[in-house]
Design a protein around this motif. Sequence first.
Motif, PDB file in Angstrom:
ATOM      1  N   LYS A   6       1.548  -1.991 -52.775  1.00 31.29           N
ATOM      2  CA  LYS A   6       2.936  -2.378 -52.538  1.00 31.29           C
ATOM      3  C   LYS A   6       2.945  -3.865 -52.206  1.00 31.29           C
ATOM      4  CE  LYS A   6       6.982  -1.112 -50.055  1.00 31.29           C
ATOM      5  NZ  LYS A   6       7.609  -1.269 -48.826  1.00 31.29           N
ATOM      6  N   ARG A   7       3.889  -4.581 -52.766  1.00 35.63           N
ATOM      7  CA  ARG A   7       3.952  -6.031 -52.573  1.00 35.63           C
ATOM      8  C   ARG A   7       4.386  -6.351 -51.142  1.00 35.63           C
ATOM      9  NH1 ARG A   7       1.296  -8.078 -55.256  1.00 35.63           N
ATOM     10  NH2 ARG A   7       2.179  -8.003 -57.303  1.00 35.63           N
ATOM     11  N   HIS A   8       3.595  -7.178 -50.466  1.00 36.65           N
ATOM     12  CA  HIS A   8       3.956  -7.632 -49.112  1.00 36.65           C
ATOM     13  C   HIS A   8       5.216  -8.495 -49.217  1.00 36.65           C
ATOM     14  CE1 HIS A   8       3.882  -9.893 -45.365  1.00 36.65           C
ATOM     15  NE2 HIS A   8       3.152  -8.905 -44.881  1.00 36.65           N
ATOM     16  N   PRO A   9       6.118  -8.421 -48.232  1.00 41.92           N
ATOM     17  CA  PRO A   9       7.358  -9.205 -48.285  1.00 41.92           C
ATOM     18  C   PRO A   9       7.140 -10.713 -48.463  1.00 41.92           C
ATOM     19  CG  PRO A   9       7.502  -7.574 -46.530  1.00 41.92           C
ATOM     20  CD  PRO A   9       6.096  -7.511 -47.066  1.00 41.92           C
ATOM     21  N   VAL A  12       7.409 -11.224 -52.210  1.00 47.71           N
ATOM     22  CA  VAL A  12       8.562 -10.679 -52.945  1.00 47.71           C
ATOM     23  C   VAL A  12       9.430 -11.768 -53.588  1.00 47.71           C
ATOM     24  CG1 VAL A  12      10.717  -9.365 -52.698  1.00 47.71           C
ATOM     25  CG2 VAL A  12       8.569  -8.453 -51.777  1.00 47.71           C
ATOM     26  N   GLN A 127      -3.275 -10.085 -50.542  1.00 49.40           N
ATOM     27  CA  GLN A 127      -2.770  -9.039 -49.651  1.00 49.40           C
ATOM     28  C   GLN A 127      -3.902  -8.301 -48.957  1.00 49.40           C
ATOM     29  OE1 GLN A 127       1.347  -7.910 -51.951  1.00 49.40           O
ATOM     30  NE2 GLN A 127      -0.069  -6.297 -51.603  1.00 49.40           N
ATOM     31  N   GLU A 136       2.541 -12.685 -42.404  1.00 46.91           N
ATOM     32  CA  GLU A 136       3.846 -12.827 -41.745  1.00 46.91           C
ATOM     33  C   GLU A 136       4.235 -14.300 -41.621  1.00 46.91           C
ATOM     34  OE1 GLU A 136       3.334 -10.604 -38.110  1.00 46.91           O
ATOM     35  OE2 GLU A 136       3.251  -8.695 -39.216  1.00 46.91           O
ATOM     36  N   GLU A 139       5.265 -15.415 -45.011  1.00 46.60           N
ATOM     37  CA  GLU A 139       6.592 -14.885 -45.321  1.00 46.60           C
ATOM     38  C   GLU A 139       7.685 -15.784 -44.742  1.00 46.60           C
ATOM     39  OE1 GLU A 139       9.252 -10.832 -44.579  1.00 46.60           O
ATOM     40  OE2 GLU A 139       7.186 -10.924 -43.857  1.00 46.60           O
TER      41      GLU A 139
END
Length: 160
Positions: A6-9, A12, A127, A136, A139
């Motif tokens: 799943k793609r980390h935010p 995105v 990731q 984080e 992000e």
Amino acid sequence: MGKPLKRHPAFVPVSRDHHFGLLLVWKIRQGREIGIAPDRLFNYVKYFYSTHMEPHFSLEESVIFSYMGKNDLLRKEVESQHRDLRDAYKELREFKKDDLLNKLNEFCQMVEAHIRFEERKLFQYMQVELLNKELEEMEEKVAAIHKPVTEDWEDKFWVK
């Protein structure tokens, strides 16, 4: 090949940009297929490159790649791809109509391969390798400077 992560935010917004990069490739291929003049295709590439691709490259280089070691092989590869894409774009400006279609095709192949590399290899690797704290932080930095792609181009040459 295993199930994709799943793609980390953090990634995105950049992945959404990649979607529009793949749309660029599709639009140019559609235009070629229906016989659109090379100048019209190139005008769109010029618009998309300056408005979206170059800012995207800058964001990746200044933020995302900075979380990798300077000697990381994937970082070296992706930075090399950025240089190659910039060079290929500059070369597009030098070709006459006869050669322009072939060069546009080569450029589209490079763009598509580059996006697939980042999505399937680079981001997956990052990731896994980066700490949650680093992701984080990334992000937040991406969110602070990322500008979403908005299509502001009137010549819809790809529509039949």
